[in-house]
Write a protein that holds these residues in place. Structure first.
Motif, PDB file in Angstrom:
ATOM      1  N   LEU A  49       6.656 -43.763   7.310  1.00 45.75           N
ATOM      2  CA  LEU A  49       7.499 -44.686   6.532  1.00 45.75           C
ATOM      3  C   LEU A  49       7.528 -46.069   7.190  1.00 45.75           C
ATOM      4  O   LEU A  49       7.372 -47.094   6.511  1.00 45.75           O
ATOM      5  CB  LEU A  49       8.920 -44.119   6.420  1.00 45.75           C
ATOM      6  CG  LEU A  49       9.037 -42.910   5.476  1.00 45.75           C
ATOM      7  CD1 LEU A  49      10.287 -42.094   5.767  1.00 45.75           C
ATOM      8  CD2 LEU A  49       9.025 -43.379   4.017  1.00 45.75           C
ATOM      9  N   THR A 226      15.286 -39.617   7.655  1.00 45.60           N
ATOM     10  CA  THR A 226      14.146 -39.647   6.721  1.00 45.60           C
ATOM     11  C   THR A 226      14.625 -39.963   5.308  1.00 45.60           C
ATOM     12  O   THR A 226      13.992 -40.747   4.596  1.00 45.60           O
ATOM     13  CB  THR A 226      13.412 -38.288   6.701  1.00 45.60           C
ATOM     14  OG1 THR A 226      13.315 -37.822   8.034  1.00 45.60           O
ATOM     15  CG2 THR A 226      12.048 -38.392   6.099  1.00 45.60           C
ATOM     16  N   ASP A 227      15.743 -39.373   4.922  1.00 48.00           N
ATOM     17  CA  ASP A 227      16.275 -39.658   3.578  1.00 48.00           C
ATOM     18  C   ASP A 227      16.615 -41.141   3.448  1.00 48.00           C
ATOM     19  O   ASP A 227      16.331 -41.775   2.436  1.00 48.00           O
ATOM     20  CB  ASP A 227      17.543 -38.841   3.299  1.00 48.00           C
ATOM     21  CG  ASP A 227      17.224 -37.375   3.040  1.00 48.00           C
ATOM     22  OD1 ASP A 227      16.027 -37.031   3.008  1.00 48.00           O
ATOM     23  OD2 ASP A 227      18.181 -36.576   2.891  1.00 48.00           O
ATOM     24  N   TYR A 229      15.407 -43.799   5.193  1.00 45.94           N
ATOM     25  CA  TYR A 229      14.208 -44.652   5.179  1.00 45.94           C
ATOM     26  C   TYR A 229      13.418 -44.455   3.883  1.00 45.94           C
ATOM     27  O   TYR A 229      12.837 -45.399   3.342  1.00 45.94           O
ATOM     28  CB  TYR A 229      13.309 -44.363   6.388  1.00 45.94           C
ATOM     29  CG  TYR A 229      13.851 -44.852   7.728  1.00 45.94           C
ATOM     30  CD1 TYR A 229      15.208 -45.115   7.925  1.00 45.94           C
ATOM     31  CD2 TYR A 229      13.005 -45.038   8.816  1.00 45.94           C
ATOM     32  CE1 TYR A 229      15.694 -45.553   9.151  1.00 45.94           C
ATOM     33  CE2 TYR A 229      13.480 -45.484  10.044  1.00 45.94           C
ATOM     34  CZ  TYR A 229      14.819 -45.734  10.205  1.00 45.94           C
ATOM     35  OH  TYR A 229      15.288 -46.166  11.420  1.00 45.94           O
ATOM     36  N   SER A 230      13.417 -43.200   3.384  1.00 42.29           N
ATOM     37  CA  SER A 230      12.696 -42.930   2.120  1.00 42.29           C
ATOM     38  C   SER A 230      13.355 -43.681   0.974  1.00 42.29           C
ATOM     39  O   SER A 230      12.673 -44.168   0.065  1.00 42.29           O
ATOM     40  CB  SER A 230      12.710 -41.435   1.786  1.00 42.29           C
ATOM     41  OG  SER A 230      12.051 -40.719   2.792  1.00 42.29           O
ATOM     42  N   GLU A 231      14.672 -43.773   1.022  1.00 41.82           N
ATOM     43  CA  GLU A 231      15.398 -44.497  -0.025  1.00 41.82           C
ATOM     44  C   GLU A 231      15.010 -45.985  -0.009  1.00 41.82           C
ATOM     45  O   GLU A 231      14.796 -46.594  -1.058  1.00 41.82           O
ATOM     46  CB  GLU A 231      16.911 -44.302   0.165  1.00 41.82           C
ATOM     47  CG  GLU A 231      17.795 -45.065  -0.802  1.00 41.82           C
ATOM     48  CD  GLU A 231      17.620 -44.669  -2.271  1.00 41.82           C
ATOM     49  OE1 GLU A 231      16.989 -43.630  -2.557  1.00 41.82           O
ATOM     50  OE2 GLU A 231      18.101 -45.431  -3.139  1.00 41.82           O
ATOM     51  N   ALA A 233      12.165 -47.205   1.126  1.00 48.41           N
ATOM     52  CA  ALA A 233      10.776 -47.283   0.647  1.00 48.41           C
ATOM     53  C   ALA A 233      10.714 -47.089  -0.869  1.00 48.41           C
ATOM     54  O   ALA A 233       9.967 -47.787  -1.564  1.00 48.41           O
ATOM     55  CB  ALA A 233       9.932 -46.225   1.360  1.00 48.41           C
ATOM     56  N   ARG A 234      11.521 -46.170  -1.358  1.00 44.24           N
ATOM     57  CA  ARG A 234      11.513 -45.891  -2.804  1.00 44.24           C
ATOM     58  C   ARG A 234      11.968 -47.130  -3.577  1.00 44.24           C
ATOM     59  O   ARG A 234      11.326 -47.563  -4.530  1.00 44.24           O
ATOM     60  CB  ARG A 234      12.435 -44.705  -3.102  1.00 44.24           C
ATOM     61  CG  ARG A 234      12.341 -44.156  -4.515  1.00 44.24           C
ATOM     62  CD  ARG A 234      13.456 -43.185  -4.846  1.00 44.24           C
ATOM     63  NE  ARG A 234      14.786 -43.774  -4.775  1.00 44.24           N
ATOM     64  CZ  ARG A 234      15.312 -44.591  -5.682  1.00 44.24           C
ATOM     65  NH1 ARG A 234      14.607 -44.940  -6.740  1.00 44.24           N
ATOM     66  NH2 ARG A 234      16.530 -45.086  -5.525  1.00 44.24           N
ATOM     67  N   ARG A 235      13.065 -47.750  -3.110  1.00 43.25           N
ATOM     68  CA  ARG A 235      13.581 -48.930  -3.832  1.00 43.25           C
ATOM     69  C   ARG A 235      12.576 -50.083  -3.796  1.00 43.25           C
ATOM     70  O   ARG A 235      12.499 -50.862  -4.738  1.00 43.25           O
ATOM     71  CB  ARG A 235      14.899 -49.393  -3.211  1.00 43.25           C
ATOM     72  CG  ARG A 235      16.031 -48.444  -3.482  1.00 43.25           C
ATOM     73  CD  ARG A 235      17.351 -49.135  -3.239  1.00 43.25           C
ATOM     74  NE  ARG A 235      18.409 -48.169  -3.028  1.00 43.25           N
ATOM     75  CZ  ARG A 235      19.678 -48.505  -2.820  1.00 43.25           C
ATOM     76  NH1 ARG A 235      20.033 -49.772  -2.779  1.00 43.25           N
ATOM     77  NH2 ARG A 235      20.592 -47.582  -2.623  1.00 43.25           N
ATOM     78  N   MET A 239       7.006 -46.125  -1.498  1.00 48.94           N
ATOM     79  CA  MET A 239       7.093 -44.747  -1.008  1.00 48.94           C
ATOM     80  C   MET A 239       5.697 -44.156  -0.965  1.00 48.94           C
ATOM     81  O   MET A 239       4.977 -44.198  -1.953  1.00 48.94           O
ATOM     82  CB  MET A 239       7.977 -43.961  -1.980  1.00 48.94           C
ATOM     83  CG  MET A 239       8.323 -42.576  -1.526  1.00 48.94           C
ATOM     84  SD  MET A 239       9.300 -42.603  -0.021  1.00 48.94           S
ATOM     85  CE  MET A 239       9.336 -40.867   0.337  1.00 48.94           C
ATOM     86  N   ASN A 241       2.902 -41.952  -1.699  1.00 45.61           N
ATOM     87  CA  ASN A 241       2.940 -40.926  -2.736  1.00 45.61           C
ATOM     88  C   ASN A 241       2.261 -39.630  -2.323  1.00 45.61           C
ATOM     89  O   ASN A 241       2.273 -38.661  -3.040  1.00 45.61           O
ATOM     90  CB  ASN A 241       2.422 -41.434  -4.084  1.00 45.61           C
ATOM     91  CG  ASN A 241       1.113 -42.163  -3.918  1.00 45.61           C
ATOM     92  OD1 ASN A 241       0.484 -42.043  -2.876  1.00 45.61           O
ATOM     93  ND2 ASN A 241       0.712 -42.913  -4.937  1.00 45.61           N
ATOM     94  N   PRO A 243       3.176 -37.769   0.743  1.00 45.21           N
ATOM     95  CA  PRO A 243       3.852 -37.570   2.027  1.00 45.21           C
ATOM     96  C   PRO A 243       3.080 -36.553   2.860  1.00 45.21           C
ATOM     97  O   PRO A 243       2.601 -35.555   2.309  1.00 45.21           O
ATOM     98  CB  PRO A 243       5.227 -37.039   1.646  1.00 45.21           C
ATOM     99  CG  PRO A 243       5.323 -37.074   0.186  1.00 45.21           C
ATOM    100  CD  PRO A 243       3.979 -37.369  -0.389  1.00 45.21           C
TER     101      PRO A 243
END
Ligand code: TMP
Ligand code: ASP
Length: 253
Positions: A49, A226-227, A229-231, A233-235, A239, A241, A243
């Motif tokens: 990430l 992780t949740d 940082y993933s959020e 990256a998602r926004r 992210m 694709n 993983p």
């Protein structure tokens, strides 16, 4: 294949000699540390990430004319960067009081500052990266006056850029840290943004809920890093694709 030469192993990244002279491969590890490595854990996927997020910010900075050390991402965990001499300062920009500034000055976390405040810490793990003034920097020769003018201007440009990018996805940039490198071009030296820009080196709060989306989640045991940082990256629409699944080959896009 020949074994690569390791140049340096830090807390969150390892640097290897790059394929061309003047280049370095920056490998993002899954290690998370806080409080000068007193607290340590392996957070699976953090390196992936941060590699992708740092690429995103460095490319964006390049697009607005802020020079960085970034050349290209090589794979899920590695990026190619220009080799540079790191100025021994952590350059911190704060928009809202938090962390060590709140403690030091007794200002509630989240208080908006009258203007962005730039601070400098001397990069020395043994000393715990102490806060220093421009007087120390000049007297001990860590950077020249010209360098300091350039560093201030770079730091504020990075702040404006990152603040805007995060605001657009509902995230408040509370503060962040950057490192600066010197690159030599013939007789000239240029300063560039180096190291990484990621949720490890920023404070990021959801604008509506105040939820922390940065390394404070780890420092303060607030849930899954992780949740968080993933959020981010998602926004930002970056992210990964695919993983990475441990043990399986992963496609790089
Ligand atoms: P601080 O409030 O702990 O001084 O941190 C200010 C900012 O700098 C925050 O965004 C986190 C970042 N930071 C780092 O990137 N590395 C560090 O070692 C520390 C202490 C802070
Ligand atoms: N990166 C630093 C460390 O490991 C501190 C921090 O980010 O809180 O110790």
């Amino acid at each position: 294949m020949a074994r690569r030469k390791k140049i340096y192993e830090g807390k969150a990244k390892t640097l290897y000699e790059g394929p061309e002279p003047g280049t370095i491969v920056q490998y993002f590890k899954d290690d998370a540390t806080a409080f000068n490595a007193e607290k340590h854990d392996i957070i699976e996927g953090k390196g992936v990430l941060n590699n992708i997020l740092s690429e995103f910010f460095m490319l964006g900075l390049g697009q607005i004319g802020v020079p960085t050390h970034f050349l290209k991402r090589l794979n899920m965990r590695e990026q190619l960067v220009r080799s540079c001499e790191i100025v021994p300062l952590e350059v911190i920009v704060r928009n809202y009081a938090a962390g060590s500034m709140s403690k030091r000055l007794g200002i509630d976390e989240g208080t908006q500052l009258p203007r962005p405040i730039v601070e400098y810490c001397y990069k020395d793990d043994a000393l715990g990266d102490p806060l220093v003034s421009e007087e120390h920097i000049a007297a001990f020769g860590w950077a020249s006056q010209q360098d300091m003018d350039d560093i201030l201007s770079l730091a504020l440009r990075v702040n404006d850029f990152l603040s805007g990018v995060f605001l657009a996805v509902g995230i408040r940039l509370v503060d962040f840290k950057i490192e600066i490198g010197r690159v030599y071009e013939g007789d000239f030296q240029r300063l560039v943004v180096a190291d990484e820009i990621s949720p490890d080196s920023c404070r990021l709060w959801d604008i509506k809920t105040g939820q922390k989306l940065d390394k404070d989640v780890f420092r303060r045991d607030l849930g899954s890093l992780t949740d968080a940082y993933s959020e981010v990256a998602r926004r930002l629409g970056v992210m990964p694709n695919n993983p990475p699944t441990p043990g399986k080959p992963t496609l790089v896009n």
